[in-house]
Design an enzyme around this catalytic site. Structure first.
Site, PDB file in Angstrom:
ATOM      1  N   ARG A   1      -6.839   3.965 -14.892  1.00 28.33           N
ATOM      2  CA  ARG A   1      -6.826   4.678 -13.614  1.00 28.33           C
ATOM      3  C   ARG A   1      -7.491   6.047 -13.653  1.00 28.33           C
ATOM      4  NH1 ARG A   1      -2.935   6.118 -11.115  1.00 28.33           N
ATOM      5  NH2 ARG A   1      -3.649   5.540  -9.052  1.00 28.33           N
TER       6      ARG A   1
ATOM      7  N   GLY B   1       0.766  -1.244   0.000  1.00 27.43           N
ATOM      8  CA  GLY B   1       0.000   0.000   0.000  1.00 27.43           C
ATOM      9  C   GLY B   1       0.791   1.286   0.000  1.00 27.43           C
TER      10      GLY B   1
ATOM     11  N   GLY C   1       3.308  -3.323  -4.038  1.00 27.19           N
ATOM     12  CA  GLY C   1       3.000  -3.420  -5.463  1.00 27.19           C
ATOM     13  C   GLY C   1       3.382  -2.111  -6.128  1.00 27.19           C
TER      14      GLY C   1
ATOM     15  N   TYR D   1     -10.470   6.012 -11.067  1.00 25.28           N
ATOM     16  CA  TYR D   1     -10.190   6.637  -9.769  1.00 25.28           C
ATOM     17  C   TYR D   1     -10.009   8.139  -9.873  1.00 25.28           C
ATOM     18  CZ  TYR D   1      -8.210   1.910  -8.880  1.00 25.28           C
ATOM     19  OH  TYR D   1      -7.975   0.568  -8.763  1.00 25.28           O
TER      20      TYR D   1
ATOM     21  N   CYS E   1     -15.263   5.319 -26.894  1.00 26.61           N
ATOM     22  CA  CYS E   1     -16.553   6.004 -26.918  1.00 26.61           C
ATOM     23  C   CYS E   1     -17.168   6.069 -25.534  1.00 26.61           C
ATOM     24  CB  CYS E   1     -17.472   5.322 -27.913  1.00 26.61           C
ATOM     25  SG  CYS E   1     -16.767   5.377 -29.555  1.00 26.61           S
ATOM     26  N   GLU E   2     -16.542   6.843 -24.674  1.00 21.31           N
ATOM     27  CA  GLU E   2     -17.004   7.107 -23.313  1.00 21.31           C
ATOM     28  C   GLU E   2     -16.507   8.496 -22.950  1.00 21.31           C
ATOM     29  OE1 GLU E   2     -18.681   5.090 -21.200  1.00 21.31           O
ATOM     30  OE2 GLU E   2     -18.529   3.217 -22.327  1.00 21.31           O
TER      31      GLU E   2
HETATM   32  C1  LIG Z   1      -3.251  -4.931  -4.171  1.00 21.10           C
HETATM   33  C2  LIG Z   1      -2.726  -5.502  -2.926  1.00 21.10           C
HETATM   34  C3  LIG Z   1      -1.444  -5.180  -2.471  1.00 21.10           C
HETATM   35  C4  LIG Z   1      -0.546  -4.186  -3.147  1.00 21.10           C
HETATM   36  O1  LIG Z   1      -0.992  -2.886  -2.957  1.00 21.10           O
HETATM   37  P1  LIG Z   1      -0.082  -1.659  -3.468  1.00 21.10           P
HETATM   38  O2  LIG Z   1      -0.890  -0.487  -3.106  1.00 21.10           O
HETATM   39  O3  LIG Z   1       0.081  -1.814  -4.930  1.00 21.10           O
HETATM   40  O4  LIG Z   1       1.205  -1.733  -2.737  1.00 21.10           O
HETATM   41  C5  LIG Z   1      -0.978  -5.825  -1.346  1.00 21.10           C
HETATM   42  N1  LIG Z   1      -1.740  -6.722  -0.678  1.00 21.10           N
HETATM   43  C6  LIG Z   1      -2.987  -7.043  -1.081  1.00 21.10           C
HETATM   44  C7  LIG Z   1      -3.762  -8.034  -0.315  1.00 21.10           C
HETATM   45  C8  LIG Z   1      -3.522  -6.438  -2.210  1.00 21.10           C
HETATM   46  O5  LIG Z   1      -4.755  -6.754  -2.598  1.00 21.10           O
END
Ligand SMILES: *Cc1c(COP(=O)(O)O)cnc(C)c1O
Length: 413
Positions: free
Chosen positions: A312, A239, A275, A316, A342-343
């Site tokens: 994205r 996250g 991620g 978002y 087409c949106e």
């Molecule tokens: C998507 C996800 C992540 C990675 O989140 P990032 O914001 O990309 O770091 C980690 N753990 C779980 C369970 C996720 O679903």
């Protein structure tokens, strides 16, 4: 930091001009930097090296096999959310004993594949899923290692679509119910309790919710250990945010402090699931200007990448910087950069100040490595983009552009 910069007046990825990639491979194309990817993973691994830690790259952020292989070689484990992602890790020779499997809707077939693969643990998200996993473990005669994903009920202060740790969220089980569920699992012979898990959301830019969540899961972990559960792993999720525009997320070292301080003295191997922070600014989406259109209300620049290629902004309201690949001096214009889909939500950038652009000019949509290609679709029957991984002065196509045959594969008229 990243490895996209102007060299001799033209935007490069490491030693390769983006215009050269566009000529060779066409557009739209995702371009990734090997140096940025390996550096980011290295920084995260080092920030936690004082404690036993396993960094599990969250595959869904960008799941190209070449990137998974790069991270596997660097010692990463993987955080997966489907049987498809498990197969990707297997194909690149990733260490399956370093895989954690999250997701609220794992099917029995996915559970069977992952138990057989010998993954580190399932991050279980409900009481019914725990029972289903127990059945799978008993049937295979291999106890399935699990962690409960608890929902610490903290406000991650992120976009509501990517917050996952509030008590109204579909993810995890309420922290108050966790201990009772572990107790219940003692009578389930198809299971073995291996850890505890949480993940409070994505694009976190504040360490406070992280500290709060760690304090709560740390307490639960200690309680469980005191009750004799043989836990060895505390999975703290992913996250950590990145800078798309004006955000100021904590650096990796500060994030590490926020995770480690509330957990000091805890006897556990930490599992991290980064991620976005590993891949976001390691990738750009390269696109070409198709047309310009001036209306009394607005100036539009219409490009050949759309919301199907990079979702994205539409999903978002996310901001991505958009840079000319060969910047011109002179007059600037405020334009909406839009795709061909087409949106009305197919807008890659609202009110961007850009130099005069002509048909055929190249633009780079920056910080597009995470949740870019992996979220792409072929909506509007648009073949999905190619992907190129640059290493030094060597570009390599790591996914060819979809063809019209690919697009209709499996369909019967
Ligand atoms: C998507 C996800 C992540 C990675 O989140 P990032 O914001 O990309 O770091 C980690 N753990 C779980 C369970 C996720 O679903």
């Amino acid at each position: 930091m990243n490895h996209f910069s102007l060299v001799g007046g033209a935007l490069h990825c490491e030693g390769v001009a983006l215009s050269r990639i566009a000529e060779d491979v066409g557009t739209p194309t995702y371009v990734y930097s090997t140096a940025t990817l390996t550096r980011h993973l290295d920084v995260v691994q080092h920030a936690f090296h004082a404690r036993p830690t396993l960094v599990c790259y969250s595959v869904k952020a960008c799941s190209n096999l070449a990137i998974l292989k790069l991270f596997a070689k660097q010692g990463a484990g993987f955080d997966i959310v489907s049987g498809g992602e498990l197969e990707r890790v297997r194909r690149v020779g990733g260490d399956l004993r370093k895989v954690v499997f999250a997701g609220v809707g794992k099917t029995e077939a996915e559970m069977i594949a992952a138990v057989r693969a010998g993954i580190l643990m399932f991050n279980v998200e409900s009481a019914e899923e725990l029972e289903a996993l127990d059945r799978v473990g008993r049937r295979l005669g291999i106890p399935a290692p699990f962690a409960l994903r608890v929902n610490p009920d903290v406000d991650a202060k992120t976009h509501r679509y990517i917050a996952t740790g509030l008590k109204t969220s579909k993810f995890g089980v309420p922290v108050e119910e966790a201990v009772a569920l572990y107790r219940k699992s003692k009578r389930m012979k198809g299971l073995v309790a291996r850890g505890l898990d949480c993940h409070i959301g994505s694009q976190l830019t504040d360490t406070r919710p992280v500290r709060e969540a760690m304090a709560r899961v740390g307490d639960v972990y200690r309680t469980l250990k005191a009750q004799g559960f043989p836990l060895t792993h505390l999975d703290v999720g992913g996250g950590l945010g990145v800078t798309y525009t004006t955000e100021t997320p904590p650096g990796v070292a500060d994030y590490a402090k926020a995770v480690l301080q509330p957990l000091s003295g805890l006897d556990a191997t930490l599992v991290l699931e980064p991620g976005r922070v590993l891949v976001a600014n390691a990738g750009v989406l390269l696109t070409r200007v198709l047309y310009r259109k001036v209306t009394p209300a607005k100036h539009f620049v219409i490009v050949d990448a759309g919301m199907n290629d990079l979702m994205r902004p539409a999903l978002y309201e996310a901001h991505h910087d958009i840079r000319p690949v060969v910047p011109r001096k002179g007059k600037k214009h405020t334009v909406d950069v839009v795709g061909p889909v087409c949106e009305s939500t197919d807008v890659l950038g609202h009110r961007r100040v850009l130099p005069t652009l002509k048909q055929g000019d190249l633009l780079a949509v920056m910080t597009a490595g995470a949740y870019g290609m992996s979220m792409s679709s072929s909506y509007n029957s648009r073949p999905r983009p190619a992907e190129v991984l640059v290493d030094g002065d060597r570009p390599r196509v790591v996914r060819t552009r979809e063809t019209l045959t690919d697009l209709m594969r499996g369909e019967t008229p």
